[in-house]
Structures are given as structure tokens and as C-alpha cells.
Design an enzyme around this catalytic site. Structure first.
Site, mmCIF file in Angstrom:
data_model
loop_
_atom_site.group_PDB
_atom_site.id
_atom_site.type_symbol
_atom_site.label_atom_id
_atom_site.label_comp_id
_atom_site.label_asym_id
_atom_site.label_seq_id
_atom_site.Cartn_x
_atom_site.Cartn_y
_atom_site.Cartn_z
ATOM 1 N N SER A 106 46.629 -0.756 -4.094
ATOM 2 C CA SER A 106 47.385 0.131 -3.129
ATOM 3 C C SER A 106 48.169 -0.630 -2.124
ATOM 4 O O SER A 106 48.899 -0.032 -1.329
ATOM 5 C CB SER A 106 46.435 0.753 -2.319
ATOM 6 N N LYS A 109 51.893 0.771 -1.716
ATOM 7 C CA LYS A 109 52.217 1.831 -0.643
ATOM 8 C C LYS A 109 52.986 1.528 0.409
ATOM 9 O O LYS A 109 53.718 2.446 0.990
ATOM 10 C CB LYS A 109 50.895 2.541 -0.112
ATOM 11 N N SER A 308 44.973 5.178 2.987
ATOM 12 C CA SER A 308 45.415 5.014 1.470
ATOM 13 C C SER A 308 45.456 6.133 0.810
ATOM 14 O O SER A 308 44.609 6.300 -0.453
ATOM 15 C CB SER A 308 44.352 3.866 0.937
#
Length: 488
Positions: A106, A109, A308
């Protein structure tokens, strides 16, 4: 009873956030000026927070490498890639395979966050309700949402309501507007339909056709949906496919159908009988009778990073693709995000994406690219990107770092480390910023190929905490011994 330590740490965090929002942590000219006191603030630590001192001692690569050698060498991390730079100068302080693409999880992102912020930071995502009247009935006149059309109350019962998704996975069934940010509510759509004079409908049809292609990406594990990590990607989602607002557990495998059923149920509860329920594409001649808007994209980006949020990441990526004339699919979003950050001058060599949330175990990005994305947000030339920094979870305080940095060997990073986390079956990662013991803002990315687990996260936290405690100037020269021979 509240202990003094959490109060003090909360006050320091308030000051840090205030400084970030005020821009006092800029590395540009004038960054050494203190933040003025907050008017009327009696909170400890919130009154004044000095900006960064550009004259603070710069850490030296050899000293940084020596300080991090132990934590990075922890066997649980399985030989992580690492990259550390001085945010102000861009000077590389540690480079261990930083330009070799690796699975980011993640931390990826940060890329879609950057792309969204430079593309449409103030855009709001709209969910609409369109109405097709029954045959031989006069349709409502075109009008602003919520206004009552002439003769609507006398229309023949029936017709079709189309619930049209605009890519907002934060649309919620929550009854109230408590909390921040205030998301678009299904209840407001129902109220507007009532105000339009529609008393019953033969059909309610959900339209998630704004997005195209597969709803799951290559490299997604089969249990992501059942474990509640993400719902299959759709332009029409309610509470991101959850069974109720904020609910944990499995997500709906058919989010558009679930949102449509919930809308129909809410209409019925409001006294508007509904016949059939289904999904499809809205008729071209249907008239808009209701709409709700999300918070601005910059607010959604902040939430996406802090929590997240995989659903938000995938939606924003597809919307960036639409703005660039690309298909709003996994492939289109991946290309749109890559192209956007490349145009910003971010090095993207070796970057290969199957999604933009980082859930795919086949995604690849270099640690140097992650740090370059963070540095683009730090530098004063692109103030719109500052949201990337304010959205990063704060160690020991917020988001995915809320329950970390509580042990003796990680506590030095609490309240200082701000970082995007990443965890998959085959990687644990951490990418963010911190201020070291000498007052220098450092940017870092650590990507470990180890199996996911609490031990891996704790080991990464120890690396970041060690960096936060770094007063790492050049080693002092070794003094030469005085001659011992006879004086002549």
C-alpha cells in the site's frame, strides 16, 4: 484517568499538524520562522512550533548507514531495500537497491494520491438519481435537484429511478452527518426524490457503468473480498460494499446491486413503494431528480492515505484515467497514474502496475520512486501535493500507525514518523518522513520481502525509530598519538 504522556503527545501532534497545514514545515525560504501562537489555545504544546532550521547539521551517509545497519539487518526483515534522503537537499544518505523495483503493497497509494491531487484536487464525486416516467406520462421538467416539478404529484404511479454511481465509494447509508469528513448520504437522495413528488416507482435500477473492465486485478488474492480488504471495483458502491456503515468482515461481491437494494429499501421505508430492483445503464432521456456530492478529492486523498482505503484508491485511479482519455479500468488507471507522475519528473523506471491500491502482489515500484513522490510533496513548488504529507499516518496516533510505536525500542518514533504502511503476504513496507535528532527532515522508504506479520512491522518500526533518533554527523577524526621518542 488519563496519563500525562498521551496528553503531551497529543498536544505535540496538534502542533505538528497545525504547522503542516500552515506550511511552516516547508524546506523553502523562511522555513526557519516559528509558527505564531494559536489564538486562545490553552493546549500544551499547541502554542508555538518552530519550523525546520535549514542550518541544522546534515546527516552523513556513513553515519546513517552505521546507525541503521543493526535494525536493517534484523533477520525477520529478510534483507529489505532501503532509501533515505535529506528532504531539503535531496542528498542521498542511504541507498540499498533503491532503484530496483520491488513489491510496494500500500505504499503505492502515494502514487495515485499524487496523480489525483495534480489532476482534480477540488472535484467532488457525484452520485445521481435519474427518473424515467411511465409511458404516456409527462416527464418532470429539467430543474435543480430537490425542486418539485409542476404536476409531479399528479403523475401516474410507476416509472424507473436510476441510481447512477460517479465513483464515490464513500457514499453512505449512515443516518447522520457526525464526524469528519461528512460523506454523501443515501438518505439525502431519498429526501430529494420525495421532494420531487415521486410517490412510487415500478423499478429501481443501479448504474455502475462509469467504470469498465474486470472488477478484480491480477495479483489480488481470492480472500481480499471475504476478508474485508476491498470490494470488487464499481462506480456504484455504498459504504464500499460493507454490510453497514463501518462494519468489518466480508464485503459484497456485487456492490452495485447491494447499493441499489439498499436504496430501494430506503425508498420503501420513506413511503415510496418500489417494484422490481436491478442493475443496468440509465436511459439517455432520464431526468435528474436528486444528487449528492462527496467531499473534495483532496479530502478523500487524505482519508485514503491515513486509513489505507483500497476502494478509494482504485476509484480515484479510474477517475484520473477518465480525465486523461483512458479507459476507467485497472489498466487505464495504472497507465494514467504512471503517466501523470512521470510528467511531474518523478523517476518511474521499472514501474509496473496491475492496480493502484497496491493490493496486487505483482505490482513493482522502486523505493527511489516512492521517496521522489514524497519529496515532490515536500518542496514548495507544488503546494497542492501537501495533502500527501498531511494524509500520512502518524506513528502512535492515527490511521494504520495508530497502534504501533508503543514499545521502548520504537517509542522514539512516536509522533515523529509519518509514513504510509504496506502489508501483503510477500511484503511489508514503510515510506514516509521524519525529523531527525538534529532537526533535519528526512524521507525514507523501506521495503521488506518478508512474510507479513506483527514481527515484521515491529522490525520496520525499529528501523524508522533508529533513523528518527539519528544525530548523524561525520565521524570525528581519530587523534594521532603524540611522539614518544626523546626530545632533542
Amino acid at each position: 484517568m488519563t496519563s500525562a504522556a498521551p496528553v503531551a503527545r497529543t498536544g505535540a501532534l496538534t502542533a505538528l499538524v497545525s504547522a503542516l497545514l500552515a506550511g511552516s514545515l516547508s524546506t523553502g525560504p523562511g522555513a526557519d520562522r516559528p509558527v505564531p501562537p494559536v489564538s486562545g489555545s490553552g493546549r500544551a504544546g499547541a502554542a508555538v512550533l518552530a519550523g525546520l532550521d535549514p542550518a541544522a547539521p546534515a546527516p552523513q551517509p556513513a553515519s546513517v548507514a552505521a546507525r541503521l545497519a543493526g535494525p536493517l539487518g534484523d533477520p525477520v526483515l529478510a534483507g529489505p531495500a532501503a532509501f533515505v534522503v535529506d528532504a531539503s537537499t535531496g542528498h542521498v544518505l542511504l541507498d540499498d537497491r533503491a532503484r530496483t523495483p520491488a513489491v510496494p503493497a500500500s505504499t503505492l497509494k502515494t502514487a495515485v494520491a499524487t496523480a489525483a491531487l495534480v489532476t482534480f484536487p477540488d472535484t467532488r464525486l457525484r452520485t445521481s438519481v435519474l427518473y424515467s416516467p411511465p409511458p404516456n406520462s409527462q416527464p418532470p421538467a429539467t430543474r435543480p435537484p430537490g425542486s418539485r416539478p409542476a404536476g409531479a404529484a399528479g403523475q401516474a404511479p410507476g416509472g424507473t429511478l436510476w441510481l447512477v454511481g460517479g465513483g464515490d465509494p464513500t457514499l453512505t447509508a449512515a443516518p447522520g452527518t457526525n464526524g469528519y469528513p461528512a460523506f454523501a448520504r443515501l438518505a439525502d437522495l431519498v429526501a430529494q426524490v420525495r421532494a420531487a413528488g415521486i410517490t412510487s416507482v415500478a423499478r429501481v435500477v443501479g448504474d455502475g457503468s462509469l467504470f469498465v473492465g474486470p472488477d478484480r486485478a491480477p495479483g489480488w488474492r481470492d480472500n481480499y473480498v471475504t476478508d474485508g480488504d476491498v470490494t470488487p471495483v464499481s462506480a456504484l458502491e455504498l459504504d464500499a460494499g460493507r454490510s453497514a456503515p463501518g462494519a468489518e468482515g466480508p464485503r459484497s461481491p456485487t456492490p452495485a446491486a447491494a447499493a441499489t437494494a439498499a436504496f430501494a429499501g430506503a425508498l420503501t421505508a420513506a413511503g415510496i413503494p418500489v417494484g422490481a430492483i436491478g442493475t443496468g445503464t440509465a436511459e439517455a432521456g432520464a431526468t435528474r431528480v436528486a444528487s449528492v456530492d462527496s467531499p473534495p478529492v483532496r479530502v478523500l486523498v487524505e482519508r485514503m492515505l491515513t486509513e489505507s482505503d483500497n476502494d478509494l484508491a482504485e476509484s480515484l485511479g479510474r477517475l484520473v484515467a477518465l480525465r486523461r482519455g483512458l479507459p476507467p479500468s485497472f489498466a487505464g488507471a495504472a497507465k494514467a497514474v504512471t503517466d501523470t507522475v512521470t510528467e511531474l519528473g518523478i523517476p518511474t523506471a521499472g514501474m509496473a502496475l496491475n492496480d493502484v491500491s497496491g493490493l496486487s502482489t505483482a505490482d513493482l515500484i522502486a523505493p527511489a520512486t516512492l521517496v521522489a513522490l514524497l519529496r515532490a510533496a515536500v518542496l514548495p513548488t507544488r503546494p497542492a501535493l501537501r495533502t500527501v504529507l498531511t494524509g500520512l499516518p502518524v506513528a502512535g496516533f492515527s490511521g494504520t500507525l495508530n497502534d504501533r510505536y508503543a514499545t521502548a525500542d520504537t517509542a522514539p518514533g512516536a509522533g515523529d514518523v509519518r509514513a504510509k504502511t504496506g502489508t501483503l503476504r510477500n511484503v511489508s513496507s514503510l515510506a514516509g518522513q521524519l525529523v531527525d535528532a538534529d532537526g533535519r527532515l528526512l524521507l525514507f522508504a523501506f521495503l521488506s520481502p518478508a512474510e507479513e506479520g506483527g514481527g515484521t512491522k515491529a522490525a520496520l518500526d525499529r528501523v524508522a525509530a533508529a533513523l528518527a533518533g539519528c544525530g548523524c554527523p561525520a565521524p570525528a577524526p581519530v587523534a594521532r598519538a603524540a611522539p614518544t621518542g626523546p626530545v632533542r
